[in-house]
Scaffold this motif. Structure first.
Motif, short mmCIF file in Angstrom:
data_model
loop_
_atom_site.label_atom_id
_atom_site.label_comp_id
_atom_site.label_asym_id
_atom_site.label_seq_id
_atom_site.Cartn_x
_atom_site.Cartn_y
_atom_site.Cartn_z
N ALA A 72 0.86 -1.18 0.00
CA ALA A 72 0.00 0.00 0.00
C ALA A 72 0.89 1.23 0.00
O ALA A 72 1.61 1.50 0.98
N VAL A 73 0.86 1.98 -1.10
CA VAL A 73 1.70 3.17 -1.22
C VAL A 73 1.22 4.23 -0.23
O VAL A 73 0.03 4.55 -0.14
N ALA A 122 -1.92 3.84 1.96
CA ALA A 122 -3.28 4.09 1.49
C ALA A 122 -3.89 2.80 0.95
O ALA A 122 -3.34 2.19 0.03
N ASP A 174 -6.36 2.36 -0.90
CA ASP A 174 -6.88 2.46 -2.27
C ASP A 174 -5.77 2.58 -3.31
O ASP A 174 -6.05 2.84 -4.49
N ARG A 175 -4.51 2.44 -2.90
CA ARG A 175 -3.41 2.50 -3.86
C ARG A 175 -2.45 1.34 -3.57
O ARG A 175 -1.43 1.49 -2.91
N VAL A 221 -0.05 -1.73 -4.96
CA VAL A 221 0.78 -2.13 -6.10
C VAL A 221 1.42 -3.48 -5.80
O VAL A 221 1.56 -3.88 -4.64
N THR A 245 4.61 2.48 -10.03
CA THR A 245 3.84 2.41 -8.78
C THR A 245 2.40 2.85 -8.99
O THR A 245 1.73 3.28 -8.06
N SER A 246 1.93 2.73 -10.22
CA SER A 246 0.56 3.13 -10.52
C SER A 246 -0.46 2.12 -9.99
O SER A 246 -1.61 2.46 -9.74
N GLY A 247 -0.04 0.86 -9.87
CA GLY A 247 -0.97 -0.17 -9.45
C GLY A 247 -1.84 -0.69 -10.56
O GLY A 247 -2.76 -1.49 -10.32
#
Length: 337
Positions: free
Chosen positions: A51-52, A55, A57-58, A60, A85-87
């Motif tokens: 989780a970046v 978060a 909701d992000r 990867v 790291t866009s996921g």
């Protein structure tokens, strides 16, 4: 062209082809100043879900960078990511850094196993999930989890399930001198104090199979969808979680669900490490003779921890609790009740 006499050759006439290992290698690793911080949520066959910036909701997927070698990376680790790291689907980032851990939950397979396993990193508290009945509570297991908490930097929380089947008072009384926080749950009623205890913190859950751990997680994280299992006739339920996984809480924070386990080895813990977690006894323990197990007479007749109680620096119950944990750490059977 006439052949030259070998006696006329010197070092300038010899060509040496460099070998594969002759290139000088820099000891400096790239610093990756552009790396983003993330928290490891799960591990599966050489891939880490992260989780970046913490978060939910992000998320990867990443692989371990070559320069990290075999550096262990576990659920809860805070890592640095570079690359994509866009996921987005089919993308893969690289883990280039593992930050220093603030806490570690370690265990070995048994008390003779030299291989230490880090179950979870950076958790703030450990919920020791124990059913009050079906299967009955195992105090030896609770004690061993407490040892792992005290020596790993986690705050223990005693989480007693199935209070609709048995009264929790007797079990809670046996840990009163350790002042361990507790949460009691039952199948037919929600405990409003549980979400509050979990909110905005990273909490790990550990317990035997069949004690209701996955059911508990499904309550606090309804979308978790974890399987729950029936307890077998011998009280050793089938394992319903196969690997540690961090799940986001609706109100903020994370719950790390760990697989149900049947043993909690403490081969990596020494008596001094455990005593150091009890400030009132730590200084006095330095006066004990070498190799003192701090169990008191007759096993350790020269142990000075009793003097702390005599001088009023601690209660007898506190020392009894510490020695019970030391016995559990040593693999000695502690009487139930």
């Amino acid at each position: 062209m006439p052949r030259r006499d070998w006696r006329t050759f010197d070092e300038s006439d010899v060509r040496v082809r460099p070998g594969k290992g002759s290139r000088p290698r820099s000891k400096q690793r790239p610093t990756h100043p552009d790396a983003v911080t993330a928290m490891v949520l799960s591990v599966d066959r050489g891939r880490w879900r992260c989780a970046v910036d913490g978060a939910a909701d992000r998320v990867v997927t990443a692989m371990r960078a070559k320069e990290l070698g075999r550096t262990p990376i576990v659920v809860g680790d805070r890592v640095g990511l570079v690359g994509d790291t866009s996921g987005a689907p089919d993308t893969l980032a690289r883990i280039v850094r593992v930050d220093e851990r603030t806490s570690v939950l370690r265990r070995t397979a048994d008390d003779t196993d030299p291989y230490e396993r880090v179950v979870v990193a950076n958790a703030e508290q450990l919920f020791i999930v124990t059913s009050l009945a079906d299967p009955p509570p195992k105090r030896g297991f609770i004690d061993r989890c407490l040892v792992a908490c005290y020596t790993g930097g986690l705050e223990p929380v005693l989480c007693l399930t199935k209070a609709d089947l048995a009264d929790p008072d007797e079990l809670l009384a046996s840990y009163a001198d350790l002042a361990v926080p507790s949460v009691v749950t039952r199948y037919d009623t929600d405990n409003p104090g549980l979400p509050e205890r979990l909110r905005d913190r990273v909490s790990a859950l550990v317990g035997h199979s069949g004690v209701g751990k996955s059911t508990l997680v499904n309550r606090v994280v309804p979308e978790a969808g974890l399987a729950t299992g029936e307890v077998s006739a011998v009280g050793k339920g089938r394992h319903t979680s196969v690997g540690a996984v961090a799940l986001p809480l609706p109100g903020g924070g994370w719950v790390v669900d760990t697989p149900g386990i049947r043993s909690f080895g403490l081969a990596h813990v020494t008596p001094d490490q455990l005593v150091a977690a009890f400030p009132e006894f730590a200084e006095a323990a330095e006066e004990c003779p070498p190799n003192c197990g701090h169990l008191g007479p007759p096993k350790d007749p020269d142990c000075v921890l009793d003097r702390v109680v005599t001088d009023g620096g601690a209660t007898p119950g506190r020392l009894d609790s510490l020695r019970r944990l030391l016995l559990s750490r040593a693999g000695t059977e502690v009487p139930e009740g």
